[in-house]
Design an enzyme around this catalytic site. Structure first.
Site: not given
Ligand code: 4NP
Length: 157
Positions: A17-19, A127, A15, A12
């Site tokens: 939050c999402r990934s 995001d 690196n 993401c």
């Protein structure tokens, strides 16, 4: 001879939050299926702003709440990743544009939108970094659970 591990990298923008959530959930999903030793899994950022940092506290809280172990720090994607990993997953269309732009010509990794594997058809993992609460992180967790299962099922078809 031991079978080569399959390798998956979750990407993401930052690196944090999402990934990390996608990485943690995918790791837990394969562990729960007793497939943990068949996979090498990591996550990385498009950008370098948060290198060396742990995930956003809301991402860590969300994973803790769902018993997803996580102990990794942010790193930025490097050229070598595109020939090391079999699958590199982006979270949104901007990630996919960045990945396609960064990929060296003829590199091995398949560049895949994680949300393509959601059986509920929600293609984009939004995001949540700038959100004022943690709801977007919970949603990211739920999407990651569905997409992890969906991707693993796609490999057996
Ligand atoms: P992520 O969220 O890509 O899901 O880790 C973001 C984290 C940080 C930034 C942007 C998105 N940032 O601009 O610092």
């Amino acid at each position: 001879m031991a079978q080569d591990k399959k390798k998956a990298l979750f990407i993401c923008l930052g690196n944090i939050c999402r990934s990390p959530i996608a990485e943690g959930v995918f790791q837990k999903t394969v562990n729960d299926l007793n497939l943990g030793d068949q996979w090498e899994i990591d996550s990385a950022a498009i950008g370098g702003w948060h290198v060396g940092n742990p995930p956003d506290w809301r991402a860590l809280d969300t994973m803790k709440k769902h018993n997803v172990p996580y102990n990794n720090q942010a790193r930025q994607i490097v050229k070598e990743d595109f020939n090391h990993y079999d699958y590199i997953f982006g979270m949104d269309e901007e990630n996919m544009r960045d990945l396609n732009r960064k990929a060296p010509k003829g590199s091995k990794a398949q560049l895949l939108l994680f949300g393509e594997f959601d059986p509920q058809g929600e293609r984009i993992i939004r995001d949540p970094y700038y959100d004022s609460d943690a709801k977007g992180f919970e949603k990211c967790y739920e999407q990651s659970v569905r997409c992890s299962k969906g991707f693993l099922e796609s490999l057996t078809k």
